[in-house]
Design an enzyme around this catalytic site. Structure first.
Site, mmCIF file in Angstrom:
data_model
loop_
_atom_site.group_PDB
_atom_site.id
_atom_site.type_symbol
_atom_site.label_atom_id
_atom_site.label_comp_id
_atom_site.label_asym_id
_atom_site.label_seq_id
_atom_site.Cartn_x
_atom_site.Cartn_y
_atom_site.Cartn_z
ATOM 1 N N LYS A 1 1.218 1.041 -10.381
ATOM 2 C CA LYS A 1 0.494 0.734 -9.155
ATOM 3 C C LYS A 1 0.893 1.729 -8.071
ATOM 4 C CE LYS A 1 -0.555 -3.200 -6.109
ATOM 5 N NZ LYS A 1 -0.322 -4.651 -5.891
ATOM 6 N N SER B 1 -4.406 -6.864 -4.916
ATOM 7 C CA SER B 1 -4.312 -5.430 -4.694
ATOM 8 C C SER B 1 -3.993 -4.645 -5.973
ATOM 9 C CB SER B 1 -3.232 -5.130 -3.648
ATOM 10 O OG SER B 1 -1.962 -5.599 -4.068
ATOM 11 N N SER C 1 -1.971 -10.864 -5.392
ATOM 12 C CA SER C 1 -2.343 -9.529 -5.866
ATOM 13 C C SER C 1 -2.109 -9.293 -7.348
ATOM 14 C CB SER C 1 -1.589 -8.465 -5.063
ATOM 15 O OG SER C 1 -2.032 -8.444 -3.726
#
Length: 493
Positions: free
Chosen positions: A102, A177, A201
């Protein structure tokens, strides 16, 4: 592998996604890939090549993988892994498997933008703790996965890389996210992934892309914040995967105590994937919280789909009881907002003191920081007290029930062009994150939470369901998720 090229209109809008038949290696679980590599049926070069081919075929439309490293360098690293295996050297749990972190994780020598123009050219000189652990397990780092700017919001778009599109319909949001990670998994561009979760997320993008996302107990996966580690009490890193077994494998790699992290839990002393069988998980007692007694607006079909998923496992012995906890959930949401803003002061407060940088960030970040700097000690104290009171309520429920269940999202994946949903079921959303309020109760307990796929709406949009487990009961919750996976397999997509 066979593919057809995506079609676009004169304005560059997608008309039809490509049709694709993924390479066989990309269809395999991490466990199967590891076994194939150990037997010599496949090489790391072949595995990495297959996933790079899949990225070439799919990423141009879905934009899940960013900062992709050169193929030659990746295949050279994979060949080194093959050579080490041939010499009989000990191999890590992820040896030869490609990963993309990420784009909030620091990666030494690899651009880390946080999805923000402020850091568009930033290349760290060190790895985060999670990245270091995954590298030590032998993974081949191929790049990063897309994220909203600073991970803010549950819809993945930013001015550096653009918008990530849903794995099942590129016209829709992939969530966030950890949207890049979830979409890449669902599209077989990655075998496994990492994410992070403050307000959903890890869970929301997993639900939007029909994969599993696991928010561990606070401290299970430590991280080393640049500010005071004692205040890192809500956000946590965790794994995403296409199966519970792979979820447990990744958790084993990234979990464990680190003396530098003051809230880190002790290493459990075993690997989670080796202990997924457990009789106590076979017939759990479930408290179905639904929409919290009407407090949460839900798009039509969300509740019914989750309730149908629970009904489908009842013949296997699951005992499901509808329940609305006696708690002020509007007050809990206000507490979440305050604590979110308070956390941002330490993490991103410096932005406000840099006029040029502050002008570059998204309006939602400026809104959060302005509200954060208007907080007083009484507001923060009251929010912390509300959080503690809710934790006590949840803990009391989990003395009777094995898990608490509720939808992972309040609406199905929405158009990718939106910045965020402005209303749900006719109710206006008063902030950029109000639409995923359903994630806040799990976040504020600090207990482990897993998203399990619940199925698809009639039009093919995915949805998931949250299962909240007991404090530090990560293994128990993984066992329950594995039992769910066994008796309620997802639609064959």
């Amino acid at each position: 592998m066979t593919t057809s090229r995506p079609a676009f209109d004169a304005q560059g809008r997608l008309l039809a996604p490509p049709q694709i038949d993924p390479p066989d290696l990309c269809r395999m679980s991490c466990a199967a890939l590891r076994a194939s590599l150990a037997r010599g049926d496949a090489s790391a070069v072949e595995v990495v090549s297959a996933f790079l081919d899949q990225i070439d075929a799919m990423n141009g439309v879905h934009n899940a993988i960013v900062s992709l490293r050169p193929r030659d360098a990746l295949l050279s690293e994979a060949a080194e892994t093959d050579a080490s295996r041939a010499r009989g050297e000990a191999m890590g749990a992820l040896a030869g498997l490609p990963v993309a972190f990420k784009d909030l994780q620091l990666t030494r020598g690899l651009r880390t933008t946080f999805g923000s123009p402020v850091h568009a050219d930033f290349t760290p000189t060190e790895d985060s703790l999670l990245v270091a652990r995954v590298k030590a397990a032998g993974a081949v780092v191929i790049g990063k996965t897309n994220t909203p700017e600073f991970g803010l919001g549950s819809h993945t778009y930013n001015p550096v890389f653009g918008r990530t599109r849903n794995a099942f319909d590129p016209a829709l949001s992939a969530g966030g996210s950890s949207g890049g990670a979830a979409a890449a998994l669902a599209l077989r561009m990655l075998p496994i992934a990492d994410g992070s979760d403050f307000g959903g997320s890890l869970r929301n993008p997993a639900a939007f892309n029909n994969v599993f996302g696991f928010r561990p107990s606070l401290g299970r996966v430590p991280h080393l914040p640049s500010n005071d580690g004692f205040f890192a009490q809500i956000s946590t890193d965790g794994p995403l995967a296409r199966s519970v077994g792979d979820l447990a494998l990744m958790l084993s790699v990234i979990a464990g105590h680190d003396v530098r992290a003051p809230l880190a839990l002790d290493d459990p002393g075993y690997r989670f994937e080796d202990r997924l069988d457990g009789s106590e998980a076979e017939t759990p007692r479930v408290a179905w919280l639904g929409d919290l007694g009407g407090h949460l607006p839900m798009e039509p079909g969300v509740l019914a789909l989750c309730e149908a998923a629970l009904a489908a496992v009842e013949p296997a012995g699951w005992r499901v009881e509808p329940l609305t906890p006696a708690y002020d959930f509007e007050g809990l949401w206000r507490a979440f907002v305050v604590l979110r803003q308070f956390a941002l002061i330490g993490g991103q407060g410096a932005l406000r003191r840099d006029a040029a940088a502050y002008a570059m960030v998204k309006p939602e970040m400026r809104w959060e920081l302005e509200a954060a700097y208007a907080l007083d000690a009484e507001a923060v104290s009251a929010a912390a007290a509300a959080r503690s009171a809710w934790r006590d309520v949840a803990l009391d429920l989990l003395r009777t029930y094995d898990i608490l269940a509720l939808p992972t999202a309040q609406l199905f994946p929405f158009p990718v062009e939106w910045d965020w949903p402005k209303e749900i079921a006719g109710r206006p959303m008063d902030s950029y994150h109000r639409w995923f309020e359903v994630a806040a109760p799990g976040s504020l307990t600090g207990f482990p939470v897993v998203n399990v796929p619940a199925g698809f709406a009639a039009d093919g949009r995915p949805m998931g369901m949250q299962l909240i487990g007991r404090p530090r009961g990560d293994l128990e919750l993984l066992r329950i998720a594995a039992a769910y996976e066994a008796v309620a397999p997802r639609a064959g997509r």
